[in-house]
Design a protein around this motif. Structure first.
Motif, short mmCIF file in Angstrom:
data_model
loop_
_atom_site.label_atom_id
_atom_site.label_comp_id
_atom_site.label_asym_id
_atom_site.label_seq_id
_atom_site.Cartn_x
_atom_site.Cartn_y
_atom_site.Cartn_z
N HIS A 2 45.40 33.52 34.22
CA HIS A 2 44.63 34.18 35.28
C HIS A 2 43.43 33.34 35.67
CE1 HIS A 2 43.47 37.35 37.89
NE2 HIS A 2 42.54 37.90 37.12
N PHE A 3 42.72 32.83 34.66
CA PHE A 3 41.53 32.02 34.94
C PHE A 3 41.89 30.75 35.71
CE2 PHE A 3 39.53 33.76 30.75
CZ PHE A 3 39.46 35.02 31.31
N ALA A 4 43.03 30.16 35.37
CA ALA A 4 43.46 28.94 36.06
C ALA A 4 43.74 29.23 37.53
CB ALA A 4 44.70 28.36 35.37
N ASP A 5 44.38 30.37 37.81
CA ASP A 5 44.67 30.75 39.20
C ASP A 5 43.37 31.01 39.98
OD1 ASP A 5 47.36 30.59 38.65
OD2 ASP A 5 47.62 32.75 38.32
N ILE A 6 42.42 31.67 39.31
CA ILE A 6 41.13 31.97 39.94
C ILE A 6 40.38 30.68 40.27
CG2 ILE A 6 38.86 33.00 39.53
CD1 ILE A 6 40.41 35.09 37.74
N LYS A 7 40.38 29.74 39.31
CA LYS A 7 39.70 28.45 39.50
C LYS A 7 40.28 27.72 40.72
CE LYS A 7 39.07 24.03 37.04
NZ LYS A 7 37.60 23.91 37.15
N ALA A 8 41.59 27.75 40.85
CA ALA A 8 42.23 27.08 41.98
C ALA A 8 41.84 27.73 43.30
CB ALA A 8 43.75 27.11 41.80
N THR A 9 41.75 29.07 43.31
CA THR A 9 41.38 29.79 44.53
C THR A 9 39.94 29.49 44.92
OG1 THR A 9 42.93 31.56 43.94
CG2 THR A 9 41.25 32.06 45.59
N ILE A 10 39.03 29.47 43.95
CA ILE A 10 37.61 29.19 44.22
C ILE A 10 37.45 27.77 44.76
CG2 ILE A 10 35.35 28.87 43.15
CD1 ILE A 10 36.14 31.11 41.15
N GLU A 11 38.18 26.82 44.17
CA GLU A 11 38.07 25.42 44.62
C GLU A 11 38.63 25.25 46.02
OE1 GLU A 11 40.07 23.28 41.53
OE2 GLU A 11 38.29 23.24 40.21
N LEU A 12 39.74 25.94 46.32
CA LEU A 12 40.31 25.88 47.67
C LEU A 12 39.33 26.45 48.70
CD1 LEU A 12 42.73 25.20 49.49
CD2 LEU A 12 43.64 27.49 48.97
N GLN A 56 31.98 28.27 37.06
CA GLN A 56 32.53 28.16 38.41
C GLN A 56 31.44 28.22 39.47
OE1 GLN A 56 35.99 27.54 38.76
NE2 GLN A 56 35.55 27.27 36.58
N LYS A 57 31.78 27.65 40.62
CA LYS A 57 30.83 27.66 41.74
C LYS A 57 31.00 28.96 42.53
CE LYS A 57 29.16 24.89 45.62
NZ LYS A 57 29.38 23.73 46.50
N ILE A 58 30.30 30.00 42.07
CA ILE A 58 30.37 31.31 42.71
C ILE A 58 28.95 31.79 43.01
CG2 ILE A 58 32.56 31.94 41.65
CD1 ILE A 58 30.94 33.73 39.73
N GLU A 59 28.86 32.75 43.93
CA GLU A 59 27.56 33.30 44.32
C GLU A 59 27.19 34.55 43.51
OE1 GLU A 59 25.74 31.75 46.79
OE2 GLU A 59 27.37 30.27 46.74
N ARG A 60 28.15 35.45 43.35
CA ARG A 60 27.87 36.74 42.72
C ARG A 60 29.07 37.22 41.91
NH1 ARG A 60 26.58 36.83 48.05
NH2 ARG A 60 24.39 37.14 48.63
N VAL A 61 28.77 38.03 40.88
CA VAL A 61 29.81 38.73 40.12
C VAL A 61 29.70 40.20 40.48
CG1 VAL A 61 30.64 39.37 37.83
CG2 VAL A 61 29.81 37.04 38.25
N LEU A 62 30.81 40.80 40.94
CA LEU A 62 30.82 42.17 41.45
C LEU A 62 31.51 43.06 40.41
CD1 LEU A 62 32.10 41.22 45.04
CD2 LEU A 62 29.76 41.02 44.11
N LEU A 63 30.76 44.01 39.85
CA LEU A 63 31.26 44.83 38.74
C LEU A 63 31.55 46.25 39.22
CD1 LEU A 63 28.79 43.63 35.94
CD2 LEU A 63 31.05 42.70 36.54
N PRO A 64 32.82 46.58 39.45
CA PRO A 64 33.15 47.90 39.96
C PRO A 64 33.53 48.90 38.86
CG PRO A 64 35.02 46.44 40.25
CD PRO A 64 33.96 45.65 39.53
N ASP A 65 33.07 50.13 39.05
CA ASP A 65 33.60 51.26 38.28
C ASP A 65 34.78 51.78 39.11
OD1 ASP A 65 34.06 53.42 36.64
OD2 ASP A 65 32.35 54.59 37.38
N THR A 66 35.89 51.05 39.06
CA THR A 66 37.00 51.22 39.99
C THR A 66 37.52 52.65 40.05
OG1 THR A 66 37.63 48.93 39.60
CG2 THR A 66 39.30 50.35 40.60
N LEU A 67 37.59 53.32 38.92
CA LEU A 67 38.15 54.67 38.88
C LEU A 67 37.06 55.75 38.78
CD1 LEU A 67 41.21 54.00 36.54
CD2 LEU A 67 41.13 54.06 39.03
N GLY A 68 35.80 55.36 38.91
CA GLY A 68 34.71 56.33 38.89
C GLY A 68 34.61 57.09 37.59
N VAL A 69 34.77 56.38 36.46
CA VAL A 69 34.83 57.05 35.15
C VAL A 69 33.55 56.93 34.33
CG1 VAL A 69 37.34 56.84 35.01
CG2 VAL A 69 35.89 55.02 34.06
N LEU A 70 32.63 56.09 34.73
CA LEU A 70 31.44 55.85 33.91
C LEU A 70 30.48 57.04 33.92
CD1 LEU A 70 30.39 52.15 34.67
CD2 LEU A 70 31.62 53.04 32.67
#
Length: 506
Positions: A121-131, A167-181
């Motif tokens: 997964h990390f390898a795929d993400i790295k390729a997407t960020i670089e592209l 990685q060269k990213i701007e922000r990390v977005l942390l979702p409570d995707t299912l609203g469980v917190l």
């Protein structure tokens, strides 16, 4: 005290559009985007998901073209996917320059949905960020299901965040995707991430499944989050996202060590526009933007407001481009009515005010909604009625109107204690009523009824179908013309009331 600034990212046009049954047109998306950035002044907006449809692509092109001309393109964001570059191609075609890359924030999602190892997964993400970087596209990264990841696979989350720091990213977005917190968990998890990765820009994306969206946002801010994702009117999938208006009010009033750039005075305007475009109705009791939240109903509250604003809090309506109202109904006291009279520039003496109050209470008992616009009509009706001695009473009537049949009326009239009854048909319900009345007069009285020479119906400007209706009838008597008025939510009934006044005058 130096305050830290919290970024506000609005995702009404992306996550909010996932509300069941909601889809914005190209022109609607552009209009909302302009209002969010220029008037509400949020820091960023997420406006679409890549590869959804041709219509979505056209909408994003319109928004990015406008944003580029206004030097706002870096504030426009699009949700993208780890899909071998297809999303990046879509971004290039749309003119977008910031991607919010959706990735897996829990081992459960990674294992069972993608069926990949973390390394793959990390390898795929790295390729997407670089592209993306090669095409001058900046990247923010969503950790989907991050809240459950922190609960059940924290080692994976930290392994992933370790990778993202490289990685060269701007922000990390942390979702409570299912609203469980819960609020306690939100604070704990955000604080852990911020302590371990103090240099990462962290956004919190809260959902509202347990109605804890605003509370969780508060705790996320206290724990050190750098940004928040919100939607207008709390729109979003299932129970929706953390609502913009409530969060803005909470931050401005209770979190003293932070500041935001958002213009709260524009909240109501933007909220109403989104309501109209989406068809997603705002509950009348929704904080800040609901129709009733700045309306005092109880007379004692209006009285307290007159006496040093005893029932005010910091949520003053003027902050949000609104105005306090005082409801008129069965719980209204004189103070409520006086507040409305002041707004209209009217004044009544104590006896007149008492009679108007009683009439409003009577209307409220009938479940009638009485508005400030109705008030002049009610005053006119009450004061006009006081000048007429009531010797004739329209006791009962049955109005009938069926398709293909002539309207009919059965009328009971009480004249100085004696009851009379007649039945007649006519070209309309009121015409049938008048024909029954003429039949009674022809049988039991030597007098002729005045001729009806003008009939006018008025409702307050801007009112709806449930408004009070005033019927004004001009009659031609033996010696002169005169006017009577009737007031009711039903047009025919208001005409009958005006007619009853005529009977007592003659």
């Amino acid at each position: 005290m130096t305050k830290r600034t919290i970024e506000i990212m609005d995702t009404t046009l992306r996550d909010g559009e996932q509300t069941s049954g909601v889809s914005f047109s190209v022109s609607e998306k552009l209009t909302i985007a302009k209002l969010l950035l220029e008037e509400l002044k949020v820091d960023r907006i997420e406006i679409a998901s890549a590869r959804v449809s041709e219509g979505e692509l056209e909408a994003v092109k319109k928004v990015t073209s406008w944003a580029d001309s206004e030097n706002l393109l870096d504030k426009i964001e699009v949700l993208t996917f780890v899909d071998g570059g297809k999303s990046i191609d879509w971004m290039i075609a749309s003119g977008s320059k910031v991607q919010n890359l959706l990735t897996k924030g829990s081992l459960n999602h990674l294992t069972h949905q993608l069926k990949k190892t973390p390394e793959q997964h990390f390898a795929d993400i790295k390729a997407t960020i670089e592209l993306a970087a090669k095409n001058n596209i900046k990247t923010n990264v969503y950790l989907e299901d991050w809240s459950n990841g922190m609960r059940n696979s924290k080692e994976y989350v930290f392994e992933y965040l370790d990778f993202l720091t490289t990685q060269k990213i701007e922000r990390v977005l942390l979702p409570d995707t299912l609203g469980v917190l819960t609020p306690v968990e939100t604070f704990k998890f955000i604080a852990e991430v911020k302590e371990k990765y103090p240099k990462l820009h962290i956004d919190f994306h809260g959902h509202n499944d347990y109605d804890l969206g605003v509370a969780n946002v508060m705790e996320a801010v206290k724990a050190g989050t750098n940004g928040l994702h919100l939607t207008i009117n709390g729109m979003g999938e299932r129970a929706g996202n953390a609502p913009m208006a409530s969060v803005i009010a909470v931050i401005n009033d209770f979190l003293e060590d932070v500041k935001i750039n958002t213009n709260e005075k524009a909240l109501n305007k933007v909220s109403k526009l989104v309501e109209n475009f989406s068809g997603f109705r705002i509950p009348v009791n929704k904080p800040v933007v609901g129709a009733n939240v700045f309306t005092q109903t109880a007379g004692i509250h209006a009285d307290g407001d007159n006496k040093n604003n005893l029932y005010f809090n910091d949520l003053m309506p003027e902050r949000f481009g609104r105005k306090r109202k005082y409801a008129l109904g069965k719980t209204s006291g004189k103070a409520n009515i006086q507040k409305n009279l002041q707004d209209l520039g009217l004044s009544l003496n104590d006896e007149e005010l008492k009679k108007v109050t009683q009439r409003i209470i009577e209307l409220g008992d009938k479940k009638e909604v009485v508005s400030q616009d109705d008030l002049p009509y009610i005053i006119s009706d009450v004061l006009d009625s006081d000048t007429i001695e009531k010797r004739i009473v329209v006791e009962n009537y049955v109005l009938g109107h069926a398709k293909g049949m002539k309207p009919s009326t059965t009328l009971q009239l009480k004249v100085e204690g004696i009851q009379y009854e007649a039945h007649a048909q006519g070209d309309g319900q009121f015409d049938a009523f008048m024909n029954a009345l003429r039949k009674l007069y022809k049988t039991h009285s030597k007098k002729d009824l005045p001729g009806l020479i003008d009939y006018a119906v008025r409702i307050p400007p801007g009112s709806h179908s449930d408004a009070l209706c005033e019927t004004i009838i001009t009659w031609k008597g033996e010696k002169k013309e005169f006017i009577t008025r009737g007031l009711d939510s039903d047009q025919t009934v208001s005409a009958i009331k005006a007619t009853e006044k005529m009977l007592n005058i003659i």
